[in-house]
Design a protein around this motif. Structure first.
Motif, PDB file in Angstrom:
ATOM      1  N   MET A   1       0.925  -0.990   0.437  1.00 33.80           N
ATOM      2  CA  MET A   1      -0.357   0.501  -0.261  1.00 33.80           C
ATOM      3  C   MET A   1       0.760   1.198   0.095  1.00 33.80           C
ATOM      4  N   GLY A   2       0.565   2.320  -0.808  1.00 30.99           N
ATOM      5  CA  GLY A   2       1.275   3.398  -0.419  1.00 30.99           C
ATOM      6  C   GLY A   2       0.852   4.724   0.324  1.00 30.99           C
ATOM      7  N   LEU A   3       1.561   5.234   0.507  1.00 39.64           N
ATOM      8  CA  LEU A   3       1.465   6.176   1.012  1.00 39.64           C
ATOM      9  C   LEU A   3       0.553   7.276   1.005  1.00 39.64           C
ATOM     10  N   LYS A   4      -0.698   7.690  -0.549  1.00 45.29           N
ATOM     11  CA  LYS A   4      -2.026   8.290  -0.858  1.00 45.29           C
ATOM     12  C   LYS A   4      -2.952   7.240   0.299  1.00 45.29           C
ATOM     13  N   GLU A   5      -2.916   6.160  -0.008  1.00 42.02           N
ATOM     14  CA  GLU A   5      -3.892   4.939   0.049  1.00 42.02           C
ATOM     15  C   GLU A   5      -3.803   4.835   2.027  1.00 42.02           C
ATOM     16  N   SER A   6      -2.888   4.996   2.734  1.00 42.15           N
ATOM     17  CA  SER A   6      -2.749   5.356   4.120  1.00 42.15           C
ATOM     18  C   SER A   6      -3.090   6.679   4.163  1.00 42.15           C
ATOM     19  N   LEU A   7      -2.957   7.527   3.977  1.00 43.90           N
ATOM     20  CA  LEU A   7      -3.475   8.778   4.362  1.00 43.90           C
ATOM     21  C   LEU A   7      -4.881   8.806   4.266  1.00 43.90           C
ATOM     22  N   ALA A   8      -5.773   8.221   3.043  1.00 46.33           N
ATOM     23  CA  ALA A   8      -6.481   8.277   3.032  1.00 46.33           C
ATOM     24  C   ALA A   8      -7.611   7.832   4.105  1.00 46.33           C
ATOM     25  N   LYS A   9      -6.524   6.956   4.961  1.00 45.71           N
ATOM     26  CA  LYS A   9      -7.394   5.541   6.077  1.00 45.71           C
ATOM     27  C   LYS A   9      -7.398   6.907   7.225  1.00 45.71           C
ATOM     28  N   LEU A  10      -7.226   7.756   7.189  1.00 44.71           N
ATOM     29  CA  LEU A  10      -6.788   8.819   8.347  1.00 44.71           C
ATOM     30  C   LEU A  10      -8.145   8.633   9.252  1.00 44.71           C
ATOM     31  N   SER A  11      -8.171   9.166  10.928  1.00 47.50           N
ATOM     32  CA  SER A  11      -9.242   9.939  10.975  1.00 47.50           C
ATOM     33  C   SER A  11      -9.318  11.441  11.169  1.00 47.50           C
ATOM     34  N   MET A  12     -10.458  11.753  10.594  1.00 47.86           N
ATOM     35  CA  MET A  12     -10.353  13.753  10.341  1.00 47.86           C
ATOM     36  C   MET A  12     -10.791  13.723  10.996  1.00 47.86           C
ATOM     37  N   ILE A  13     -10.390  15.632  10.974  1.00 46.47           N
ATOM     38  CA  ILE A  13     -11.123  16.550  12.343  1.00 46.47           C
ATOM     39  C   ILE A  13     -11.271  18.161  11.155  1.00 46.47           C
TER      40      ILE A  13
END
Length: 171
Positions: A1-13
């Motif tokens: 998995m790449g960085l973009k996919e990892s970032l897409a899974k983050l909890s957001m505020i």
């Protein structure tokens, strides 16, 4: 998995203009952040005054010291855009991103080193200006050296949220 996919899974505020994400010196909550949208400013207490060190723009990571050694926050972060959208990276997510995307660690390390040099230079410049202002004030009493500039050193007024009653958003 790449960085973009990892970032897409983050909890957001989402936070609004003038809100403090965290304050310098407070214990960290063990989380770092990735800015997706908006702009944040970084302020540090230097000789009793809030000095703006730099801005954080979309696509930047910050707060990594909370993950690495769980140290108190090294600076205060304030939202200066209308709103800001941030991804939260806790220690578990950090380890997972590091394993799934080695480029993440390289980019983070590169940024940390760049920031150290940049911040050191900025702090030295602020202290040098404060020393010069102090020397002028001693030579010419009542000169108001530095009074045309505010505490920020760059023509910007410090944000109101630095009062002790403010509860940081990210803590």
């Amino acid at each position: 998995m790449g960085l973009k996919e990892s970032l897409a899974k983050l909890s957001m505020i989402n936070i609004k203009r003038g809100e403090v994400l965290f304050k310098e010196g407070v214990p960290s909550n063990g989380a770092m952040f990735f800015l997706f949208e908006g702009q944040l400013d970084i302020y540090k207490q230097i000789e009793g005054k809030h000095a703006k060190l730099r801005s954080i723009l979309p696509g930047e990571f910050f707060g990594e010291m909370a993950i690495i050694n769980n140290s108190p926050r090294a600076a205060s972060i304030v939202v200066v855009s209308e709103t800001a959208k941030l991804g939260i990276i806790n220690r578990t997510t950090f380890v997972q991103m590091s394993q799934e995307s080695p480029e993440f660690l390289f980019l983070l390390l590169k940024k940390v080193i760049e920031r150290l040099y940049e911040t050191d230079g900025k702090i030295r410049a602020i202290k040098r200006q404060q020393d010069e202002d102090s020397a002028i004030a001693k030579v010419i009493p009542g000169s108001g050296a530095g009074s045309s500039e505010n505490e920020m050193g760059d023509g910007e007024a410090p944000p109101e949220p630095f009062s002790d009653e403010t509860t940081p958003v990210g803590e």
